[in-house]
Design an enzyme around this catalytic site. Structure first.
Site, PDB file in Angstrom:
ATOM      1  N   GLY A 378     -19.118  40.545  60.592  1.00 19.67           N
ATOM      2  CA  GLY A 378     -18.905  41.998  60.584  1.00 19.67           C
ATOM      3  C   GLY A 378     -18.931  42.601  59.184  1.00 19.67           C
ATOM      4  O   GLY A 378     -19.116  43.801  59.015  1.00 19.67           O
ATOM      5  N   GLU A 379     -18.787  41.767  58.164  1.00 15.65           N
ATOM      6  CA  GLU A 379     -18.681  42.279  56.796  1.00 15.65           C
ATOM      7  C   GLU A 379     -20.053  42.679  56.265  1.00 15.65           C
ATOM      8  O   GLU A 379     -21.016  41.906  56.371  1.00 15.65           O
ATOM      9  CB  GLU A 379     -18.073  41.177  55.926  1.00 15.65           C
ATOM     10  CG  GLU A 379     -17.302  41.702  54.723  1.00 15.65           C
ATOM     11  CD  GLU A 379     -16.675  40.543  53.935  1.00 15.65           C
ATOM     12  OE1 GLU A 379     -16.885  40.475  52.732  1.00 15.65           O
ATOM     13  OE2 GLU A 379     -16.015  39.683  54.572  1.00 15.65           O
ATOM     14  N   ALA A 380     -20.122  43.887  55.637  1.00 18.74           N
ATOM     15  CA  ALA A 380     -21.417  44.435  55.211  1.00 18.74           C
ATOM     16  C   ALA A 380     -22.118  43.529  54.196  1.00 18.74           C
ATOM     17  O   ALA A 380     -23.323  43.279  54.301  1.00 18.74           O
ATOM     18  CB  ALA A 380     -21.210  45.832  54.614  1.00 18.74           C
ATOM     19  N   ILE A 383     -23.716  40.555  55.886  1.00 20.93           N
ATOM     20  CA  ILE A 383     -24.941  40.934  56.614  1.00 20.93           C
ATOM     21  C   ILE A 383     -26.062  41.149  55.604  1.00 20.93           C
ATOM     22  O   ILE A 383     -27.202  40.707  55.791  1.00 20.93           O
ATOM     23  CB  ILE A 383     -24.708  42.222  57.433  1.00 20.93           C
ATOM     24  CG1 ILE A 383     -23.627  41.966  58.516  1.00 20.93           C
ATOM     25  CG2 ILE A 383     -26.005  42.707  58.074  1.00 20.93           C
ATOM     26  CD1 ILE A 383     -23.193  43.207  59.265  1.00 20.93           C
TER      27      ILE A 383
END
Length: 1430
Positions: A378-380, A383
């Site tokens: 979920g962490e930008a 990603i």
């Protein structure tokens, strides 16, 4: 479809029909509850029935043709995945039937499909709480059929559990069934208790079925002990037959039993099933699964573990490949790992993405493929890292396409696609993004240009219609937590439909994904596969059966559990899995309630059945039970007590034993089996009657017979098993006997029984059994309870009689091992009653079985040896009578059999002789030892021919080592240990044997023998009480000395080389002891030895003899007489320190006296000398010592002075003895005395003195001695004379000694030593002077004579007292007589030298004889010197 693929048009038609039916069966049904009459449902059911019929009746072409196999994979299996989760029972049932048929006939082609079906459908339905009872029931019915096929069960394990990448189907199946059998499974909501029970029974049936398959599969490894007996075919251990498992399995359902059908033999993909290989794969898989489990919790730890175990390389490429290939990894953890900002993580992530090929793939499909392997974090930033690398790889693979100007464009687009997916498909986002907004968002991303609008529009449409998802993988079986929230049937059905849909979707996706995968299917053939299967599954089985027996009283469940336990024990036994076997047997034993903590009043039918099962296991698997026999025999021991409740009899136990103590922990206290005690425990009469009825079952004929068969059947156990059985039985017996209040003998009686039964085994096996039994009898024989020991000893006697009857070949030791317990009991048990019984038993054996006993004689003599030292007259008497019988009669008849134990027999007699309490027995025992010597003398050849234990002994020495030496050695032991009369008898017999049989002895035997004989004297070196030591020296040592000399004389020829030097050393030792008697004997024996054998002496021996005498002389000169001073305050030196100062001379030794004797006067010793020399047997204490008792210091104050004086006194005695010895040796005893008497008579009577010395001189050893040896003796005598002269002249020292207590009636003197030494010296010199043979030495002799005579005369003239001069008169008569006998020439020389001194002698007041001889001397001088005419 091309015609060429099929060989016939009909085949093509069949294919098309088959495909159509598959598609028809997949048609979806209308929503809502299914209508049985609807067209869709009917067509579905019909198509499934037709498909089932096709598969069941398929011919060889259908079963092998690739097209049909592919059709099954691509169409039928996918259809099944859809229908296999149908909520319509009939559809579901047909799907299961089709699957079973596929499993039976086509499993070799459908390895992957079968896995999906089991994993996603069968087992999921069982594990899901929301599934209906009907579904669960149908699944378990199908499993019942699968579990009954041995081939199928083993194949499942081999192909799935032993495949690195596939699920553990067999393990999961067993675990699920175990939970169902325990009632721990997810219960179907709304199911009745009866339904729950029936499904539980079905679960148990399946488990037992699998175990029976495993038993059957490995049946060739099982050896039934009863099939090897001569008693005809016993009933088989299991109800199912030993033929193929098919009779009781899937055939009964109209399906083919196992893949051993015709089709399987032609299957192309079958591979060999090497058990080691598969076990190795299984181990690797276990490591891999452990590593993956670790990875899913802690990724780094998991990877490190797998790398350590060698299952994974350390390079990033290896790790990336592992991430791609293994579906079991947690996708979320994997996504997190790949996106971490660590160097290693990045390297792995780059390798992971580089291993994907996106060539010629559109962007979204490429992104889908990238994201299906893990869950995006979920962490930008995470990603971002993933998308950046993905874009780079995509651009690299598609660099020739013109859509993206740079990799940046692909990176931004990828990110935007992810955002779009989240926006469109996340339920949290309420306002969804429009297509225009999406296109607008992506403006200017392609190197400041726009991507084509239609391109972005297509992407939007695709994402909107089909969310990007992870790849479908197998269901992870975690029962949903929703289960506990379900409260109504409607809710359950709703939830179940949802789950079924999910299941169908997953199964269909997986089926499609494996429809083109080909994989090898291994058909199991090897028996060994059962071992790892059971090793993996034994704990869930044990849990299921234990819980079943614990919780339920239902007969069916109990029966299944017991069946299962029996099968499990059989498998553990066959494969020698000890831990597993012991666990199952313990469980079985626990449920008998016989050894458990729970009260017996809880005994129920199932417990009785458990007892029967346990007995049955003992009967059929005895060869394999090992340590588990202990549990079984404990139960059987307790069962005997339980049987008493059934019959209402009070328990018996051995009486006469009143100690209190802890009750034994193995099993219930004995009171628990007493009906009266149980009744008092609060049971009403009805329950008591019920209990008695249950217990009555334990004593039913069948149980009693079955228990007996365990013991009688012990003869059929193999060599190893029977030892384990025996060991366990002995253990239980010890437990029974250890119960302090109520010892029992049930197992002890059984031990005796099995000993009888098994005695016929081969000797090797029997000796191993007896090792255990003998040790047990040893322990029981030392039990404090005499009743028990009585029984044990009596049983031993009976067994021994039977065993000895069999006889024994030479050189075997079986009897010796068998009879050892008698010995042990005799050694350890101090009870007179028991010892008496042991002796009686052994005596009975001797009396009835003497002819058959061989190696057992050793034990018999050992028992009698132990009895010999007893204080109980009865025991000693009986043992001695029997020993006497053996020596006197059995030795005559069976000497060859007893010869091996001959030494033990003699040792035994020696022990009887040494028992001081029974002197008559002692004397008789010595007589029997004398008899033994007779046997050795009469049968030396038997000892020579029989090697026995002394294999290394040369043949000619065997009669010595095994015959003579033991006899003589034991006599020496008797001498060393016994009282005077017995040891004297022993000594007499020992030397009598030597004298009687010594001529056969070899020289090295004599050496051994005298080492033993000299031990008689060694004994004195041990510190003992003084008076005992004195008695020993005066009697035994004395006796032995004379006897040794006698033997030496008798066998001089053999012994002089071997032993003379040692004998001289021994004599020297005797002389140096502070014992007057022994000292006298030592010199006396030396004299006897030389006189008896001197004429045979060589020159060297004479030299040794003279050296010996010289050593004795010098070592016994009492030098301290001249130097001793009393201790005064001014002179703190002790006598001993003075002795030290004065005894460092070359020839001196230290002395210790044991009795003080005082006066050393010539007169007081004189009578004693004649007494002793007259008969040369035993010395008598000198009259001095008797007389001086009155002057002694009280015994309580025996000071070191007195001890010193005692030692000095003995030395003086030895000096006198030695002078006499030299005289006797050189001139023969009494010769000198006669000469002195003649000389005196001649002097007194005035008879003429002339002629030669008396003839007797020639009897002495003079003629054998060389001149230098005679001179050596002369020097000794001179030395002795000088010392005595010095002492006698030292009046001050004599006064000092007299005052100190060294006194008799007068001051101490050494007159006798002074005169006798000189007299002997003169005799030797005068004899040599007359000897024609020594003419060469005459000058030297003459010089010595003149010098000695002058010195003697001068000393005589210096004497002060008349008494002293009187002591010299016989010496002067000797000198003058010898001078008068000389020739004129010689007389001239000597008379000239002595004339002045002789004139001086005339001044003293002389006796008549002196005056007479002086007159003759002077008369002779007249004519010789021509003073007068002749």
């Amino acid at each position: 479809m091309a015609q060429g693929v099929f060989s016939h048009i009909l085949q093509k038609d069949a294919f098309l029909v088959f495909r159509s039916l598959c598609k028809l069966s997949m048609k979806p049904l209308a929503d809502g509850p299914p209508d049985p009459k609807s067209h869709e449902l009917r067509s579905k059911i019909l198509s499934l029935r037709l498909l089932l019929s096709i598969l069941q009746n398929a011919g060889p072409v259908f079963q092998t043709n690739e097209m049909f196999i592919n059709a099954i994979k691509q169409y039928l299996c996918v259809a099944l995945s859809k229908n296999g989760v149908s909520s319509v029972p009939e559809v579901f049932e047909l799907s299961l039937a089709i699957f079973l048929t596929l499993l039976s006939n086509f499993k070799q082609y459908l390895k992957m499909q079968i896995e999906v079906f089991f994993k996603e459908i069968f087992l999921s339905i069982l594990e899901t709480p929301s599934s209906s009872f009907d579904h669960k029931w149908m699944v378990i019915q199908a499993l019942t059929r699968i579990c009954a096929d041995a081939q199928c069960v083993v194949d499942i394990y081999l192909n799935y559990d032993c495949d690195l990448t596939l699920a553990n189907i067999f393990e999961r199946l067993v675990n699920d069934l175990s939970k169902i059998a325990q009632g721990r499974h997810a219960l179907a909501l709304g199911a009745t208790p009866n339904q729950e029970k029936s499904i539980r029974i079905k679960g148990l049936e399946c488990l037992v079925s699998i175990l029976k398959c495993m038993v059957e599969w490995s049946k060739d490894l099982y050896i039934n002990p009863h099939s090897q007996s001569n008693l005809g075919q016993e009933s088989k251990p299991f109800n199912d037959t030993d033929n193929d498992s098919g009779n009781s399995t899937m055939k009964s359902y109209g399906s083919v039993n196992s893949i051993n059908s015709t089709s399987s033999s032609q299957a192309p993909s079958l591979s060999l099933d090497n058990p080691e290989e598969f076990e190795s794969i299984k181990q690797q898989k276990e490591i891999m699964e452990a590593g993956i489990e670790m990875f899913n919790k802690k990724p780094y730890k998991g990877l490190h573990y797998l790398q350590e175990q060698g299952m994974l390389g350390t390079a990033p490429d290896d790790v990336a490949e592992f991430f791609h290939s293994d579906e079991r990894l947690d996708k979320t953890v994997l996504g997190d790992f790949l996106s971490e900002n660590e160097k290693h993580n990045k390297e792995v992530m780059y390798a992971y993405i580089d291993q994907m090929d996106f060539t010629e793939m559109n962007f979204v499909p490429a992104l889908r493929r990238f994201l299906e392997g893990f869950r995006l974090p979920g962490e930008a930033q995470k990603i971002d890292r993933l998308m950046e690398k993905f874009a780079s790889r995509y651009y690299e693979c598609n660099s020739n396409t013109e859509i993206f100007a740079t990799a940046d464009a692909a990176y931004v687009l990828a990110y935007s696609v992810i955002m779009l997916t989240t926006d469109l498909h996340s339920p949290q986002v309420k306002i969804k993004m429009k297509k225009e907004q999406y296109i607008k968002m992506n403006r200017g991303i392609n190197d400041s240009k726009d991507l084509p609008e239609e391109y972005l529009s297509a992407i939007y449409d695709e994402i909107a219609g089909n969310e990007i998802k992870m790849k479908v993988s197998g269901s992870t079986k975690a029962p949903t937590s929703v289960a506990k929230d379900i409260t109504s049937d409607k809710q359950r059905r709703l939830l179940y439909n949802l789950e079924m849909e999910q299941m169908a979707h997953t199964a269909k996706a997986l089926m499609e994904s494996v429809s083109h995968v080909s994989s090898n299917f291994t058909s199991a053939t090897h028996l060994e596969h059962v071992r790892p299967m059971f090793k993996m599954a034994w704990t869930p089985y044990l849990a299921a059966f234990s819980v079943g027996l614990q919780d339920c009283d239902d007969i069916t469940i109990a029966s299944l559990c017991l069946d299962g336990l029996r099968c499990a024990i059989r498998i553990a036994c066959i494969f020698h899995m000890e831990i597993e076997r012991d666990a199952y047997v313990q469980a079985l034993a626990r449920f008998t309630l016989l050894t458990a903590a729970s009260p017996l009043t809880e005994m129920k039918t199932k417990n009785i059945d458990t007892i029967k099962t346990l007995i049955s296991v003992a009967h059929t698997d005895g060869n394999y039970l090992g340590r588990s026999w202990l549990e079984i025999l404990r139960c059987i021991s307790q069962l005997e007590l339980a049987q008493l409740i059934g019959t209402g009899v009070k328990p018996r136990s051995t009486h006469n034993y009143h100690n209190r103590g802890n009750v034994d922990s193995a099993g219930h206290p004995i009171e628990a089996f007493d009906p009266e005690v149980i009744a008092r425990g609060g049971l009403d009469s009805k329950r008591l009657a019920n209990l008695q009825e249950q217990m009555g079952e334990t004593s039913s004929q069948s149980v009693v017979v079955a228990v007996d068969r365990i013991f009688t059947g012990s003869v059929r156990l193999d060599g190893v098993a029977v030892v384990e059985f025996t060991r366990a039985l002995c253990h239980v017996s010890l437990d029974e006997l250890a119960n302090v209040n109520h010892p029992r003998m049930f197992s002890l009686t059984k031990i005796v029984e099995i000993s009888y039964y098994n005695m016929g085994r081969i000797r090797l096996q029997w000796s191993r059994i007896w090792q255990v039994l003998g040790d047990h009898f040893n322990k029981v024989g030392c039990n404090p309870n005499e009743d028990i020991v009585f029984f044990a000893v009596d049983s031993l006697r009976q067994l021994s009689m039977k065993f000895i009857e069999k006889g024994e070949f030479a050189n075997f030791r079986f009897q010796k091992d068998f009879l050892r317990p008698f010995e042990h009991i005799m050694k350890r048990n101090r009870s007179p009653t028991i010892r008496d019984m042991v002796v009686r038993c052994v005596a009975q054996m001797v009396n009835s079985q003497a002819g058959n006993i061989r190696s057992g004689w050793k034990n018999i003599f050992s028992v009698f040896h132990l009895a010999a030292s007893d204080h109980d007259e009865g025991i000693v008497e009986l043992a001695f009578q029997t020993t006497g019988k053996i020596i006197s009669s059995i030795f005559e008849k069976h000497f060859a059999a007893v010869i091996d134990s001959f030494q033990d027999a003699v040792k035994c007699l020696s022990e009887f002789a040494c028992n001081a309490a029974f002197p008559d027995t002692s004397m008789e025992a010595i007589r029997l030892i004398r008899n033994c010597a007779k046997y050795v003398a009469e049968k030396p050849h038997m000892f020579r021919d029989h090697a026995g234990d002394e294999i290394n002994v040369p043949e000619e020495d065997r009669v010595w080592v095994k015959g003579w030496f033991p006899v003589l050695f034991e006599l020496s032991c008797v001498i060393n240990r016994c009282k005077l009369d017995v040891r004297t008898r022993g000594l007499t017999v020992m030397f009598e044997i030597m004298k009687t049989y010594g001529e056969t002895f070899q020289s090295h035997w004599w050496r051994d023998l005298f080492q033993v004989v000299f031990r008689i004297f060694d004994n004195m070196k041990l510190p003992e009480q003084q008076n005992e030591k004195a008695e020993w020296m005066t009697t035994t040592c004395n006796h032995a000395l004379y006897a040794i000399v006698d033997v030496f004389t008798q066998y001089y020829e053999v012994l002089h080389d071997v032993l003379l030097i040692e004998l001289y050393q021994q004599l020297q030792w005797c002389v140096r002891q502070d014992n007057e008697q022994l000292a006298r004997s030592g010199t006396n024996c030396l004299e006897n030895l030389v006189i008896s054998n001197g004429e045979k002496f060589s020159s060297d021996i004479w030299h040794s003899t003279c050296t010996c005498m010289l050593d004795i002389f010098r070592s016994t000169i009492p030098l301290s007489l001249l130097t001793w001073r009393p201790e005064t305050p001014d002179t703190p030196e002790s006598p001993s320190s003075l002795v030290k100062q004065n005894t460092i001379g070359e020839h001196d030794v230290a002395y210790v006296g044991d009795d003080t004797q005082d006066n050393i006067s010539v007169e007081s010793s004189h009578d004693n000398r004649s007494l002793k020399r007259a008969d040369s047997n035993h010395s008598v204490n000198s009259s001095v010592s008797q007389e001086s008792r009155e002057h002694k210091i009280p015994r309580s104050k025996v000071s070191s002075d007195q001890k010193l004086f005692q030692g000095l006194l003995i030395k003086c005695v030895v000096q006198l003895e030695l002078i006499q010895t030299i005289d006797n040796i050189v001139f023969f005893p009494t010769t000198s005395k006669k000469e002195d008497a003649e000389n005196l008579a001649a002097a007194q009577g005035g008879v003429s003195v002339g002629g030669t010395p008396a003839q007797e001189e020639d009897q002495g050893m003079y003629q054998y001695l060389k001149s230098d040896q005679l001179f050596l003796l002369a020097d000794c005598l001179k030395e002795s004379h000088s010392f005595a002269k010095d002492f006698n002249a030292n009046h001050e020292q004599r006064n000092t000694l007299w005052k100190a207590g060294f006194r008799g009636k007068a001051k101490p003197n050494l007159l006798k030593q002074e005169t006798q030494s000189l007299a002997c010296l003169f005799r030797i010199l005068f004899r040599m002077y007359d000897d024609e043979a020594r003419q060469n030495d005459w000058d030297d002799i003459e010089k010595r004579l003149i010098q000695t005579c002058q010195e003697a005369l001068e000393y005589f003239l210096s004497l002060q007292s008349d008494s002293h001069r009187e002591a010299w008169s016989s010496l002067l008569i000797l000198i003058l007589t010898r001078l008068l006998k000389m020739s004129d020439k010689r007389f001239t020389v000597h008379a000239r030298a002595y004339y002045p001194s002789i004139c001086e002698v005339l001044m003293f007041d002389l006796k008549l004889e002196m005056r007479s001889i002086l007159r003759k001397f002077l008369q002779r001088m007249g004519p010789v010197f021509s003073i007068t005419s002749s």
